[in-house]
Design an enzyme around this catalytic site. Structure first.
Site, PDB file in Angstrom:
ATOM      1  N   TYR A 145      37.011  39.935  56.210  1.00 38.11           N
ATOM      2  CA  TYR A 145      38.176  40.523  56.878  1.00 38.11           C
ATOM      3  C   TYR A 145      37.817  40.920  58.301  1.00 38.11           C
ATOM      4  O   TYR A 145      36.697  41.379  58.569  1.00 38.11           O
ATOM      5  CB  TYR A 145      38.633  41.788  56.154  1.00 38.11           C
ATOM      6  CG  TYR A 145      39.373  41.552  54.869  1.00 38.11           C
ATOM      7  CD1 TYR A 145      40.753  41.395  54.855  1.00 38.11           C
ATOM      8  CD2 TYR A 145      38.686  41.497  53.654  1.00 38.11           C
ATOM      9  CE1 TYR A 145      41.435  41.198  53.675  1.00 38.11           C
ATOM     10  CE2 TYR A 145      39.362  41.306  52.459  1.00 38.11           C
ATOM     11  CZ  TYR A 145      40.743  41.150  52.478  1.00 38.11           C
ATOM     12  OH  TYR A 145      41.412  40.957  51.304  1.00 38.11           O
ATOM     13  N   TYR A 205      35.172  37.024  47.776  1.00 41.61           N
ATOM     14  CA  TYR A 205      34.096  37.807  48.392  1.00 41.61           C
ATOM     15  C   TYR A 205      33.593  38.879  47.425  1.00 41.61           C
ATOM     16  O   TYR A 205      34.320  39.319  46.540  1.00 41.61           O
ATOM     17  CB  TYR A 205      34.562  38.443  49.713  1.00 41.61           C
ATOM     18  CG  TYR A 205      35.772  39.347  49.585  1.00 41.61           C
ATOM     19  CD1 TYR A 205      35.642  40.686  49.236  1.00 41.61           C
ATOM     20  CD2 TYR A 205      37.049  38.844  49.819  1.00 41.61           C
ATOM     21  CE1 TYR A 205      36.751  41.506  49.124  1.00 41.61           C
ATOM     22  CE2 TYR A 205      38.170  39.658  49.701  1.00 41.61           C
ATOM     23  CZ  TYR A 205      38.012  40.987  49.349  1.00 41.61           C
ATOM     24  OH  TYR A 205      39.110  41.785  49.228  1.00 41.61           O
ATOM     25  N   ARG A 231      35.996  39.448  44.306  1.00 39.55           N
ATOM     26  CA  ARG A 231      37.448  39.300  44.300  1.00 39.55           C
ATOM     27  C   ARG A 231      37.811  37.826  44.257  1.00 39.55           C
ATOM     28  O   ARG A 231      37.204  37.020  44.964  1.00 39.55           O
ATOM     29  CB  ARG A 231      38.087  39.891  45.579  1.00 39.55           C
ATOM     30  CG  ARG A 231      37.970  41.385  45.787  1.00 39.55           C
ATOM     31  CD  ARG A 231      38.571  42.248  44.704  1.00 39.55           C
ATOM     32  NE  ARG A 231      39.760  41.796  44.019  1.00 39.55           N
ATOM     33  CZ  ARG A 231      41.020  41.916  44.444  1.00 39.55           C
ATOM     34  NH1 ARG A 231      41.283  42.475  45.600  1.00 39.55           N
ATOM     35  NH2 ARG A 231      42.044  41.483  43.723  1.00 39.55           N
ATOM     36  N   HIS A 259      42.665  35.813  47.479  1.00 39.51           N
ATOM     37  CA  HIS A 259      43.977  36.470  47.351  1.00 39.51           C
ATOM     38  C   HIS A 259      44.578  36.775  48.712  1.00 39.51           C
ATOM     39  O   HIS A 259      43.879  36.837  49.724  1.00 39.51           O
ATOM     40  CB  HIS A 259      43.865  37.775  46.552  1.00 39.51           C
ATOM     41  CG  HIS A 259      43.012  38.810  47.215  1.00 39.51           C
ATOM     42  ND1 HIS A 259      41.645  38.828  47.108  1.00 39.51           N
ATOM     43  CD2 HIS A 259      43.326  39.859  48.018  1.00 39.51           C
ATOM     44  CE1 HIS A 259      41.162  39.846  47.804  1.00 39.51           C
ATOM     45  NE2 HIS A 259      42.155  40.478  48.377  1.00 39.51           N
ATOM     46  N   HIS A 298      47.270  39.720  50.354  1.00 37.90           N
ATOM     47  CA  HIS A 298      48.001  40.970  50.141  1.00 37.90           C
ATOM     48  C   HIS A 298      49.424  40.827  50.680  1.00 37.90           C
ATOM     49  O   HIS A 298      49.626  40.210  51.739  1.00 37.90           O
ATOM     50  CB  HIS A 298      47.324  42.119  50.893  1.00 37.90           C
ATOM     51  CG  HIS A 298      45.943  42.429  50.419  1.00 37.90           C
ATOM     52  ND1 HIS A 298      45.658  43.430  49.527  1.00 37.90           N
ATOM     53  CD2 HIS A 298      44.746  41.863  50.725  1.00 37.90           C
ATOM     54  CE1 HIS A 298      44.358  43.477  49.301  1.00 37.90           C
ATOM     55  NE2 HIS A 298      43.770  42.536  50.015  1.00 37.90           N
TER      56      HIS A 298
END
Lengths: 245, 201
Positions: free
Chosen positions: A111, A150, A160, A163, A165
């Protein structure tokens, strides 16, 4: 609109379908979960109303994450995809003018956030956020790249699934929703502590986007289909009839 | 009759800022360089200017530094700036909706807004002035809704239909913002002896 009847109240939320507050497998919830019961009351004008955001706030590249943070002449790295679908209510009616916001990791699972120290590199051409507003038929779409899975600090080896959000506004604040979308076939779905906060497999399945070859753009980007459902609303007309009986 | 099920909630996670307040997150220039909801007063809005500020505490008492708050409220005349508002036109210079992160170092949140007017309960009685607050963060699986009432509105609070139905009277102070000049202080406790009342709206 003055003097027209107030909108009807929203259908009761099914809290057995949503994740409970306390989910020890997702460790951070342990100290952040309220322990007392929520107090319920009929929606008032406070909950029946909500902010709306016109299509005019949306910039040309707001729904294209491959370009909206890229240097001129560049685009984000990773498998190019289109995510699209409908925003419906519980009676399958399209919900127009819904602001849909989305954010995600880059193709390596990193991120663009100062709290993320994963060793996968940042992509100089990828910011990781976008937004759009549903059209008159409740449809939305955006372009992005497939986010990477990640690792995250929960268990020593928790990862995770890939995905995206999502944040959605309905027409009343009682419909406000934040959630996550996953990708069909990802083996991490069944072992993710955050996904497994959701009690039923049927509910989890509604968060899994399907590959949609019919909306794939040949030689460009694959499409994934994801529909969202916001709370339904009672019809004022029906309530008035009841009162007159 | 077959209904669709509402899409299940998932935590907003630690990186909610990227999607909801990208300028705060450091994505310079994203969406014109301004975060949605950062400004509720857009012109010469009627009413009393106030600051609403505080912290969100976890069960250990620590102020959490990665939460995102949204507030929704009426204007000074008690009207909502929403197409669903059927009682009249709200103040065009006040959006009624704000969104702010808790500070990454101190955990403090802060809204610059106006004091809302009273709005009706479903049966027409008046509610005390209040602000709806919605909290999301890492570790919160579904957004938490609460309400801010004002500690200098004792008469209106005493007649408020929602406050009246709260069985555990000793919990009502968890909904009261404390006035100090033009600032109202409102701390949220996610759990513990001072746990804030959260609502199923």
């Amino acid at each position: 609109m003055t003097n027209s009847p107030p909108p009807g109240t929203f259908f009761q939320r099914d809290f057995t379908w949503h994740p409970p507050a306390l989910t020890p497998g997702y460790k951070t919830s342990v100290t952040r979960a309220p322990q007392r019961a929520r107090i319920a009351y009929d929606n008032t004008v406070t909950e029946l109303t909500g902010p709306t955001f016109g299509h005019n706030i949306i910039g040309e590249l707001d729904n294209d994450l491959t370009l909206n943070y890229a240097r001129p002449g560049h685009s984000a790295q990773g498998p190019r995809i289109i995510v699209h679908g409908h925003v419906l209510d519980e009676e399958a009616r399209p919900v127009p003018n819904v602001l849909v916001e989305f954010w995600q990791a880059n193709a390596g699972g990193r991120y663009r956030h100062k709290k993320d120290s994963y060793l996968a590199p940042l992509d100089p051409d990828f910011g990781g956020c976008g937004r759009t507003v549903t059209d008159a038929e409740g449809r939305y779409h955006f372009r992005t790249i497939l986010p990477g899975p990640y690792p995250w600090p929960n268990g020593v080896n928790d990862w995770r699934p890939a995905h995206i959000h999502f944040s959605l506004f309905g027409h009343g604040f009682a419909q406000r929703l934040i959630t996550q979308m996953y990708f069909e076939g990802d083996p991490h779905i069944d072992i993710c502590p955050i996904l497994q906060t959701i009690p039923s497999k049927a509910a989890i399945d509604t968060l899994v986007a399907r590959l949609d070859m019919n909306h794939t753009v040949p030689m460009d980007a694959r499409a994934y289909r994801m529909d969202f459902v916001l709370r339904g609303q009672r019809q004022t007309l029906f309530e008035n009839k009841m009162e007159g009986m | 009759m077959r209904y669709l099920k509402e899409t299940p909630s998932q935590t907003a996670g630690p990186y909610v800022h990227i999607g909801c307040v990208p300028s705060f997150a450091g994505l310079e220039g994203m969406f014109g360089g301004r975060d949605l909801g950062d400004k509720m007063i857009t012109g010469d809005a009627k009413g009393e200017r106030i600051t609403l500020t505080g912290h969100v505490h976890d069960g250990t008492g620590m102020a959490i530094r990665d939460a995102l708050l949204e507030i929704w409220q009426a204007d000074a005349a008690g009207l909502y700036n929403s197409p669903q508002e059927r009682r009249g036109a709200a103040d065009p210079h006040f959006t009624g909706w704000g969104r702010q992160p808790t500070d990454g170092e101190t955990g403090r949140y802060r809204f610059e807004t106006i004091k809302p007017g009273p709005v009706p309960w479903s049966d027409g009685r008046m509610q005390a002035p209040h602000i709806l607050v919605w909290i999301v963060a890492r570790g919160i699986n579904m957004g938490l809704a609460t309400r801010v009432y004002f500690d200098d509105e004792q008469e209106a609070n005493a007649a408020d239909p929602l406050l009246a139905r709260i069985e555990h009277r000793d919990r009502i102070p968890t909904l009261l913002a404390r006035r100090e000049g033009d600032t109202y202080h409102f701390d949220i406790h996610l759990q513990g002896p001072d746990e804030t009342i959260f609502f199923d709206i």
